[in-house]
Design an enzyme around this catalytic site. Structure first.
Site, mmCIF file in Angstrom:
data_model
loop_
_atom_site.group_PDB
_atom_site.id
_atom_site.type_symbol
_atom_site.label_atom_id
_atom_site.label_comp_id
_atom_site.label_asym_id
_atom_site.label_seq_id
_atom_site.Cartn_x
_atom_site.Cartn_y
_atom_site.Cartn_z
ATOM 1 N N LYS A 15 0.800 -1.223 0.000
ATOM 2 C CA LYS A 15 0.000 0.000 0.000
ATOM 3 C C LYS A 15 0.840 1.285 0.000
ATOM 4 O O LYS A 15 0.397 2.307 -0.532
ATOM 5 C CB LYS A 15 -0.966 0.005 1.186
ATOM 6 N N ASP A 36 -10.293 2.944 1.675
ATOM 7 C CA ASP A 36 -10.462 2.300 2.978
ATOM 8 C C ASP A 36 -11.237 3.187 3.955
ATOM 9 O O ASP A 36 -12.176 2.742 4.613
ATOM 10 C CB ASP A 36 -9.102 1.947 3.589
ATOM 11 N N GLY A 83 -4.479 3.220 17.603
ATOM 12 C CA GLY A 83 -3.552 2.765 16.575
ATOM 13 C C GLY A 83 -3.286 3.833 15.543
ATOM 14 O O GLY A 83 -4.097 4.752 15.336
ATOM 15 N N GLY A 111 -1.415 1.514 8.983
ATOM 16 C CA GLY A 111 -1.970 1.786 7.660
ATOM 17 C C GLY A 111 -3.479 1.922 7.642
ATOM 18 O O GLY A 111 -4.027 2.835 7.021
#
Length: 297
Positions: free
Chosen positions: A85, A121, A145, A148
């Site tokens: 990615k 996403d 977090g 990605g």
């Protein structure tokens, strides 16, 4: 013209290659487990699109050559997954604002002879919140977090006018990078974005008490019955999201259910990010309800 790396069996693909159809694919490794070929090929067939979607196992060192070949075929588009990615950014021609801010690409679209990178996403995550009748505009959001998955979600939350985003992470060697990322989000979107220490329980508890939405974007809960959040920190008017979809009910979501929260896992994020990619490639809407019933029930 066919693809040499497929015709010579240099890379693993999930189904037999048909060079007469427009080529769409998932690039990454491993990809054999992915549901993406099923949902996209079903949608192509349903809408009469003469294309075929493949899962192609590509390592980072193979990516440049694969993209060079893809440029020379009847290419509809591609999805990109781990570990490519961020690696893919150096080989494509343009980025949309979401992928530029996130530093991550999960969708490639050929446009005017160029390969353009997008990330769907974050938009897929926000679309999935419609399943529990939740919107993000004006909301204060805490996300656990900063990897990605988290960065793409954070970018889209900011672009969709969340009031504030608090990133909870460990204060380790990546802290400066994440602080720069948060500052860039502040600068480019006017969304108040900050970073706190996920290991400081007092600060974490306070952040949860002032948030409308809590999102877990870490792997905690995927392979063990653990949660980063003490159950006592939850309250009934808090929306709780876990990007993990296997297991469907992590400890965090079990605790959220017990606490009377609205909650959702990451299953429909996968569906909706795929639908966003499909729209970019075809300018048509994926038959979401049928795909949901067939592959996500």
């Amino acid at each position: 013209m066919g693809l040499r790396f497929i015709e010579k069996n240099e890379l693993s693909i999930n189904v037999d290659y048909d060079p007469t159809k427009e080529f769409a694919c998932l690039l990454g490794s491993p990809v054999a487990h992915s549901i993406s070929p099923d949902m996209h090929n079903y949608s192509f067939d349903k809408l009469g699109i003469d294309a075929k979607y493949y899962a192609v196992d590509v390592k980072p060192e193979q990516l440049k050559e694969v993209l060079n070949e893809i440029r020379n075929v009847d290419f509809l588009g591609a999805n990109v997954t781990m570990p490519l990615k961020t690696e893919i950014i150096k080989y494509i021609d343009k980025l949309d604002i979401s992928s530029e801010l996130a530093g991550s690409v999960n969708t490639i679209v050929p446009e005017d002879g160029q390969l353009v990178g997008y990330t769907t996403d974050g938009a897929g995550f926000i679309d999935s919140l419609s399943e529990i009748n939740v919107t993000v505009e004006g909301k204060d959001i805490l996300i656990l977090g900063a990897g990605g998955a988290a960065t793409s979600v954070i970018v889209e939350l900011a672009l969709q006018k969340a009031n504030s985003i608090t990133i909870a992470k460990r204060f380790n060697k990546s802290l400066d990078k994440v602080k720069k990322f948060a500052a860039n989000i502040n600068d480019k979107t006017n969304c108040n974005t900050s970073v706190i220490n996920i290991e400081d329980n007092d600060i974490l508890k306070e952040a949860i008490s002032t948030s409308h939405i809590l999102i877990n974007a870490t792997p905690v809960g995927m392979t063990s019955d653990k949660s980063l959040i003490d159950k006592s920190y939850l309250r009934s008017n808090l929306v709780v999201c876990d990007l993990i979809y296997e297991p469907a009910m992590t400890k965090l979501l079990k605790d959220a259910s017990d606490s009377g929260c609205r909650y959702i896992n990451g299953k429909y994020m996968l569906l909706y990010q795929g639908a966003r990619s499909f729209k970019l490639w075809t300018d048509l809407n994926m038959p979401i309800e049928e795909v949901k019933d067939k592959f996500f029930s």
